[in-house]
Motif scaffolding. Structure first.
Motif, PDB file in Angstrom:
ATOM      1  N   SER A 126       0.721  -1.200   0.167  1.00 20.89           N
ATOM      2  CA  SER A 126       0.012  -0.144  -0.165  1.00 20.89           C
ATOM      3  C   SER A 126       0.739   1.059   0.017  1.00 20.89           C
ATOM      4  O   SER A 126       1.970   1.184   0.209  1.00 20.89           O
ATOM      5  N   ILE A 127       0.154   2.358  -0.332  1.00 21.34           N
ATOM      6  CA  ILE A 127       1.018   3.653  -0.292  1.00 21.34           C
ATOM      7  C   ILE A 127       0.978   4.276   1.072  1.00 21.34           C
ATOM      8  O   ILE A 127      -0.081   4.334   1.713  1.00 21.34           O
ATOM      9  N   ALA A 128       2.301   4.472   1.558  1.00 18.53           N
ATOM     10  CA  ALA A 128       2.543   4.902   3.022  1.00 18.53           C
ATOM     11  C   ALA A 128       2.669   6.325   3.072  1.00 18.53           C
ATOM     12  O   ALA A 128       2.299   6.977   4.080  1.00 18.53           O
ATOM     13  N   ALA A 129       2.998   6.862   1.853  1.00 18.10           N
ATOM     14  CA  ALA A 129       3.316   8.412   1.646  1.00 18.10           C
ATOM     15  C   ALA A 129       3.229   8.816   0.328  1.00 18.10           C
ATOM     16  O   ALA A 129       3.731   8.147  -0.681  1.00 18.10           O
ATOM     17  N   TRP A 130       2.834  10.105   0.189  1.00 18.95           N
ATOM     18  CA  TRP A 130       2.503  10.826  -1.108  1.00 18.95           C
ATOM     19  C   TRP A 130       3.130  12.230  -1.213  1.00 18.95           C
ATOM     20  O   TRP A 130       2.501  12.995  -0.578  1.00 18.95           O
ATOM     21  N   LYS A 131       3.971  12.512  -1.922  1.00 18.53           N
ATOM     22  CA  LYS A 131       4.337  13.826  -1.851  1.00 18.53           C
ATOM     23  C   LYS A 131       4.278  14.362  -3.378  1.00 18.53           C
ATOM     24  O   LYS A 131       5.091  13.675  -4.467  1.00 18.53           O
ATOM     25  N   TYR A 132       3.615  15.209  -3.629  1.00 22.98           N
ATOM     26  CA  TYR A 132       3.142  15.714  -5.005  1.00 22.98           C
ATOM     27  C   TYR A 132       3.439  17.366  -5.388  1.00 22.98           C
ATOM     28  O   TYR A 132       3.109  18.163  -4.393  1.00 22.98           O
ATOM     29  N   ARG A 133       4.179  17.596  -6.305  1.00 24.03           N
ATOM     30  CA  ARG A 133       4.572  19.032  -6.509  1.00 24.03           C
ATOM     31  C   ARG A 133       4.115  19.081  -7.814  1.00 24.03           C
ATOM     32  O   ARG A 133       4.702  18.722  -8.859  1.00 24.03           O
ATOM     33  N   VAL A 134       3.027  20.464  -8.095  1.00 19.63           N
ATOM     34  CA  VAL A 134       2.653  20.739  -9.475  1.00 19.63           C
ATOM     35  C   VAL A 134       3.341  22.181  -9.839  1.00 19.63           C
ATOM     36  O   VAL A 134       3.355  23.047  -8.839  1.00 19.63           O
ATOM     37  N   ALA A 135       4.060  22.178 -10.767  1.00 19.45           N
ATOM     38  CA  ALA A 135       4.491  23.523 -11.520  1.00 19.45           C
ATOM     39  C   ALA A 135       3.773  23.901 -12.623  1.00 19.45           C
ATOM     40  O   ALA A 135       3.691  23.335 -13.590  1.00 19.45           O
ATOM     41  N   GLY A 136       3.547  25.295 -12.646  1.00 25.87           N
ATOM     42  CA  GLY A 136       2.823  25.663 -13.871  1.00 25.87           C
ATOM     43  C   GLY A 136       2.178  27.105 -13.455  1.00 25.87           C
ATOM     44  O   GLY A 136       2.562  27.729 -12.530  1.00 25.87           O
ATOM     45  N   ALA A 137       1.666  27.734 -14.621  1.00 24.89           N
ATOM     46  CA  ALA A 137       1.181  29.150 -14.525  1.00 24.89           C
ATOM     47  C   ALA A 137      -0.045  29.305 -13.535  1.00 24.89           C
ATOM     48  O   ALA A 137      -0.840  28.183 -13.387  1.00 24.89           O
ATOM     49  N   ALA A 138      -0.268  30.308 -13.031  1.00 20.80           N
ATOM     50  CA  ALA A 138      -1.389  30.665 -12.140  1.00 20.80           C
ATOM     51  C   ALA A 138      -2.372  31.421 -12.964  1.00 20.80           C
ATOM     52  O   ALA A 138      -2.567  32.545 -13.053  1.00 20.80           O
ATOM     53  N   VAL A 139      -3.391  30.661 -13.548  1.00 21.82           N
ATOM     54  CA  VAL A 139      -4.365  31.243 -14.554  1.00 21.82           C
ATOM     55  C   VAL A 139      -5.244  32.169 -13.597  1.00 21.82           C
ATOM     56  O   VAL A 139      -5.530  33.362 -13.897  1.00 21.82           O
ATOM     57  N   LEU A 140      -5.548  31.723 -12.515  1.00 21.98           N
ATOM     58  CA  LEU A 140      -6.459  32.576 -11.457  1.00 21.98           C
ATOM     59  C   LEU A 140      -5.869  33.743 -11.090  1.00 21.98           C
ATOM     60  O   LEU A 140      -6.673  34.779 -10.760  1.00 21.98           O
ATOM     61  N   ALA A 141      -4.539  34.012 -10.977  1.00 24.65           N
ATOM     62  CA  ALA A 141      -3.782  35.016 -10.529  1.00 24.65           C
ATOM     63  C   ALA A 141      -4.097  36.233 -11.541  1.00 24.65           C
ATOM     64  O   ALA A 141      -4.310  37.330 -11.156  1.00 24.65           O
ATOM     65  N   ARG A 142      -4.244  35.833 -12.941  1.00 25.75           N
ATOM     66  CA  ARG A 142      -4.609  36.865 -13.613  1.00 25.75           C
ATOM     67  C   ARG A 142      -6.277  37.088 -14.006  1.00 25.75           C
ATOM     68  O   ARG A 142      -6.652  38.001 -13.924  1.00 25.75           O
ATOM     69  N   TRP A 143      -7.156  36.263 -14.016  1.00 26.55           N
ATOM     70  CA  TRP A 143      -8.269  36.022 -14.255  1.00 26.55           C
ATOM     71  C   TRP A 143      -9.150  36.480 -13.064  1.00 26.55           C
ATOM     72  O   TRP A 143     -10.104  37.301 -13.376  1.00 26.55           O
ATOM     73  N   LEU A 144      -8.797  36.120 -11.930  1.00 25.86           N
ATOM     74  CA  LEU A 144      -9.605  36.447 -10.709  1.00 25.86           C
ATOM     75  C   LEU A 144      -8.461  36.564  -9.571  1.00 25.86           C
ATOM     76  O   LEU A 144      -8.472  35.836  -8.811  1.00 25.86           O
ATOM     77  N   PRO A 145      -7.874  37.782  -9.598  1.00 26.19           N
ATOM     78  CA  PRO A 145      -6.937  37.832  -8.531  1.00 26.19           C
ATOM     79  C   PRO A 145      -7.045  37.750  -7.076  1.00 26.19           C
ATOM     80  O   PRO A 145      -6.427  37.229  -6.744  1.00 26.19           O
ATOM     81  N   PRO A 146      -8.361  38.045  -6.757  1.00 26.88           N
ATOM     82  CA  PRO A 146      -8.713  37.698  -5.443  1.00 26.88           C
ATOM     83  C   PRO A 146      -8.695  36.290  -4.867  1.00 26.88           C
ATOM     84  O   PRO A 146      -8.468  35.766  -3.586  1.00 26.88           O
ATOM     85  N   ALA A 147      -8.913  35.396  -5.968  1.00 26.00           N
ATOM     86  CA  ALA A 147      -8.840  33.962  -5.543  1.00 26.00           C
ATOM     87  C   ALA A 147      -7.685  33.474  -5.442  1.00 26.00           C
ATOM     88  O   ALA A 147      -7.479  32.246  -5.128  1.00 26.00           O
ATOM     89  N   PHE A 148      -6.519  34.059  -5.968  1.00 31.32           N
ATOM     90  CA  PHE A 148      -5.229  33.566  -5.832  1.00 31.32           C
ATOM     91  C   PHE A 148      -4.810  34.102  -4.533  1.00 31.32           C
ATOM     92  O   PHE A 148      -4.061  35.298  -4.431  1.00 31.32           O
ATOM     93  N   GLN A 149      -4.576  33.189  -3.393  1.00 26.51           N
ATOM     94  CA  GLN A 149      -4.259  33.623  -2.011  1.00 26.51           C
ATOM     95  C   GLN A 149      -3.069  32.744  -1.660  1.00 26.51           C
ATOM     96  O   GLN A 149      -3.047  31.625  -1.945  1.00 26.51           O
ATOM     97  N   ASN A 150      -2.233  33.580  -1.021  1.00 26.65           N
ATOM     98  CA  ASN A 150      -1.004  32.706  -0.349  1.00 26.65           C
ATOM     99  C   ASN A 150      -0.277  32.004  -1.291  1.00 26.65           C
ATOM    100  O   ASN A 150       0.305  30.867  -0.896  1.00 26.65           O
ATOM    101  N   GLY A 151      -0.027  32.315  -2.252  1.00 31.27           N
ATOM    102  CA  GLY A 151       0.511  31.777  -3.485  1.00 31.27           C
ATOM    103  C   GLY A 151       0.163  30.559  -4.111  1.00 31.27           C
ATOM    104  O   GLY A 151       0.779  30.003  -4.652  1.00 31.27           O
ATOM    105  N   ILE A 152      -1.261  30.324  -3.807  1.00 27.92           N
ATOM    106  CA  ILE A 152      -1.633  29.141  -4.276  1.00 27.92           C
ATOM    107  C   ILE A 152      -2.762  29.045  -5.368  1.00 27.92           C
ATOM    108  O   ILE A 152      -3.809  30.112  -5.056  1.00 27.92           O
ATOM    109  N   ASP A 153      -2.796  28.652  -6.541  1.00 26.25           N
ATOM    110  CA  ASP A 153      -3.772  28.920  -7.684  1.00 26.25           C
ATOM    111  C   ASP A 153      -4.414  27.452  -7.145  1.00 26.25           C
ATOM    112  O   ASP A 153      -4.242  26.385  -7.541  1.00 26.25           O
TER     113      ASP A 153
END
Length: 721
Positions: free
Chosen positions: A450-477
């Motif tokens: 079974s899976i004991a641990a899972w570390k996931y990192r996604v890298a890419g543009a933040a569409v919401l930071a442009r399209w709806l800026p208030p939705a881009f909070q604490n650096g998270i899209d």
């Protein structure tokens, strides 16, 4: 309930509301005394709120707050209203809502927009209340007329009946009296067990006009004296116009004018053919600007480097450091390319200007943004811009942008006539707002199968930071991590990070699933690799982790059973499965595919099991899953936008190709009967096909592909192991 989540999913955020007041509490203008009346309301018309009008001739008009672009939402929303109103659905007409965020803002987004697969989710309760309130006012009007208790009255198909006395009155007869009734504060909603329309496969209201050609899309608009223009922007992102020689263009029959702006040129003609021929004859020198040497290789180099850096924590459950030190460590990285929208109807907008006002004819997902952007461009109040919206010939997120309207208005300012601006397919493809490139790094440990641990990192543009800026909070899209922070599997130690990595110059935006279609691909592909490492069947491996997700477990078992999972297959034929928790809908997809010795792929069969809660119109849901699967599988097999010398290399369907009819497999969609709150569906079908196909290829050849589109050279020599 998980309590140690540092971030939040898009679903959670949209449910709970955004800090800073971005999401609005949805208030219907229900009171008859304060209702927003239609401008042409007659004395016998009943308009209790912004969505319903009933006139004295029996017509019931339902105003659609969302936009129809092939997803069937006009019919489904009309069904919700008509169900609670008890209107005669055969006599219902629908019309587009005007731009008015005060009345028609999407309650989950806080802006007037159609997207995020939330038309039904967002308006389910508000529109039921709107219909129920109107029905109660009609009943009260009838009861007063007959001097009876309203509780003794019933409604059905636009008629109020008082059974004890045998009296009846149509809504048309009651419309004038109903308008003077006070709106009840909390009209009771129907018990879903009493639904007569919701849950049926009602015929789509937009089909007849589309079949016989009466429907008018934005591109079909014709105005007296109208000219037609087509445009060209610098082929290099960010470039400008340096010089223009229009002598040859002006010799083309039907060409009337050449418009030169700082960032584009346009040829105006009597018709599109003249404008297009004139544009091809135009001699333009471009100042290519600072991005003339940009290439896809540069973009991927930057993104891969960014993905190796620490990101902002979007979720952290358990002890990831200890978990990763337990058992066998497995690591992988997955990549997704830029994608264009390639909607069937190219971008277009028709404009008529006066010295102090503007009329716009367009098909848009954001009517109010078009209005505001055009008003800003012209320097006039929003109220001086009239937006006439139309059915959309495919949006997929591209028409969440107002740029095509702004460009049309800027050109129209130089033309002394009403003007329609149409983008060629090549211009549409090379100046899209593209689905971002993504890179996902995953590390997991296996312990005891079974899976004991899972570390996931996604890298890419933040569409919401442009399209709806208030939705881009604490650096998270929240869109970029959707379906990653809330994946359905029960794993004790989970850590999810987001790295914002904007590509230079290339504009990015929403593309039918956006973050989920990236994350579900990476997660479901890696789950299959872990299942093989554990020596376990992929379905059985998933089942172990779904005891706390009964709806997801249900669709997994249903799809596997209907697809014949475990049945013997010929050599180089495999079945792959993928699960997705997207847009409050649980879906399992199984793809059966064959890979020949040259790496060519034949799609043999696709099976999908869907639990979307209450199914308003089952036929529409099936159609959306079918169409979405074709859309997603097309992207998996062929979809990629590449950049060389600052230019998009693709131009039309010859080099940005679609899945053809003869290549499309049999698709079986199975709906789960459910009484749960309705989920989204419009983008869902797109998401499951690519990982399920990749996993079918993995099963058939033993090759673990980790990038889309599928590289056939990598699977040509693979054999199933």
């Amino acid at each position: 309930m998980r309590t140690d989540v540092k971030g939040i999913s898009r679903r959670g955020l949209l449910t709970a509301g955004m800090a800073g007041g971005v999401l609005l509490a949805f208030r219907l203008p229900l009171g008859a005394q304060t209702a927003e009346r239609a401008p042409d309301e007659s004395p016998d018309q009943f308009a209790p709120n912004a969505f319903i009008r009933i006139d004295g001739e029996g017509r019931t008009t339902l105003v659609m707050p969302q936009v129809e672009m092939g997803q069937g939402v006009y019919t489904s929303i009309a069904m919700i209203l008509a169900e609670e109103l008890d209107a005669d659905f055969r006599r219902v007409a629908v019309e587009h809502a005007p731009p008015d965020e005060r009345l028609y803002a999407n309650p989950l987004l806080g802006v007037q927009a159609t997207g995020n697969s939330n038309s039904i989710r967002a308006f389910w309760t508000p529109l039921r209340k709107a219909g129920a309130t109107a029905r109660a006012m009609l009943v009260q009007a009838a009861a007063e007329r007959w001097q009876v208790d309203p509780a003794g009255c019933t409604t059905f198909e636009g008629v109020v009946t008082h059974a004890a006395s045998g009296r009846t009155a149509t809504y048309a007869e009651l419309a004038g009296a109903a308008r003077d009734q006070p709106a009840p504060a909390d009209a009771p909603l129907k018990d879903p067990r009493d639904f007569t329309l919701i849950g049926t496969s009602a015929k789509r209201l937009d089909t007849p006009d589309k079949v016989d050609g009466r429907v008018v899309y934005g591109i079909d608009v014709r105005l007296d004296g109208m000219k037609v223009a087509t445009l060209a922007q610098c082929p290099v992102f960010g470039g400008r116009v340096a010089a223009v020689d229009d002598s040859a263009a002006m010799q083309v029959p039907g060409v009337r004018q050449v418009v030169v702006l700082d960032d584009l040129v346009a040829v105006v003609g009597d018709h599109m053919w003249a404008a297009k021929q004139g544009l091809e004859a135009l001699d333009v020198t471009w100042d290519e600007g600072p991005h003339a040497d940009l290439s896809s290789a540069d973009i991927w180099t930057d993104l891969r480097a960014a993905s190796e850096t620490d990101g902002v924590v979007a979720r952290s459950t358990g002890d990831i450091a200890t978990g990763l030190g337990t058992g066998e460590l497995v690591e992988a990285a997955y990549e997704m390319p830029f994608l264009a929208h390639a909607a069937m109807e190219p971008l277009n907008c028709t404009v008529r200007l006066t010295p102090d006002s503007c009329e716009i004819w367009i098909g848009t997902q954001v009517a109010s943004r078009v209005q505001a952007s055009v008003a800003e461009t012209l320097g006039i109040p929003d109220g001086k811009v009239t937006v006439i919206n139309h059915y959309i010939g495919g949006g997929f997120g591209r028409r969440l942008e107002p740029d095509m309207a702004v460009a049309a208005v800027r050109i129209a300012q130089k033309v002394a006539a009403p003007l329609k601006v149409i983008w060629t397919r090549e211009e549409d493809t090379r100046h899209d707002v593209y689905r971002p490139v993504y890179r996902d790094k995953i590390a997991a440990t296996l312990s005891g199968g079974s899976i004991a641990a899972w570390k996931y990192r996604v890298a890419g543009a933040a569409v919401l930071a442009r399209w709806l800026p208030p939705a881009f909070q604490n650096g998270i899209d929240i869109d970029a991590v959707d379906s990653a922070v809330d994946m359905p599997y029960d794993i004790p130690n989970v850590h999810v990070e987001y790295v914002r990595a904007e590509p230079p110059a290339v504009p990015t935006g929403f593309w039918r699933g956006v973050g989920p279609n990236n994350n579900v691909f990476a997660i479901e592909c890696f789950i299959d690799e872990l299942a093989r490492k554990a020596g376990t069947d992929p379905v059985a491996f998933r089942r172990r982790m779904l005891e706390k997700s009964p709806r997801m477990l249900g669709v997994l078992d249903l799809a596997a059973g209907k697809a014949g999972w475990g049945d013997a297959l010929p050599p180089r034929v495999g079945r792959g499965i993928a699960l997705q928790p997207t847009f409050d809908t649980s879906i399992a997809t199984v793809v059966e595919a064959e890979v020949d010795g040259d790496g060519e792929i034949q799609l043999r069969r696709v099976t999908a099991a869907v639990d979307t809660g209450i199914a308003v119109n089952p036929d529409t849901i099936v159609a959306q899953i079918e169409g979405g699967l074709i859309f997603g599988l097309t992207a998996a097999l062929f979809g990629e936008i590449t950049i060389e010398r600052g230019r998009v290399q693709q131009s039309n369907f010859n080099d940005y190709r679609m899945l053809r009819i003869n290549e499309t497999p049999r698709i079986d969609v199975h709906l789960v009967r459910s009484g749960e709150f309705p989920g989204g569906i419009g983008e869902c079908g797109v998401i499951g096909g690519p990982p399920a196909l990749r996993n079918a290829i993995y099963a058939a050849t033993g090759v673990a592909l980790r990038r889309l589109p599928i590289d056939r050279s990598l699977i040509a020599g693979g054999t199933r192991s």
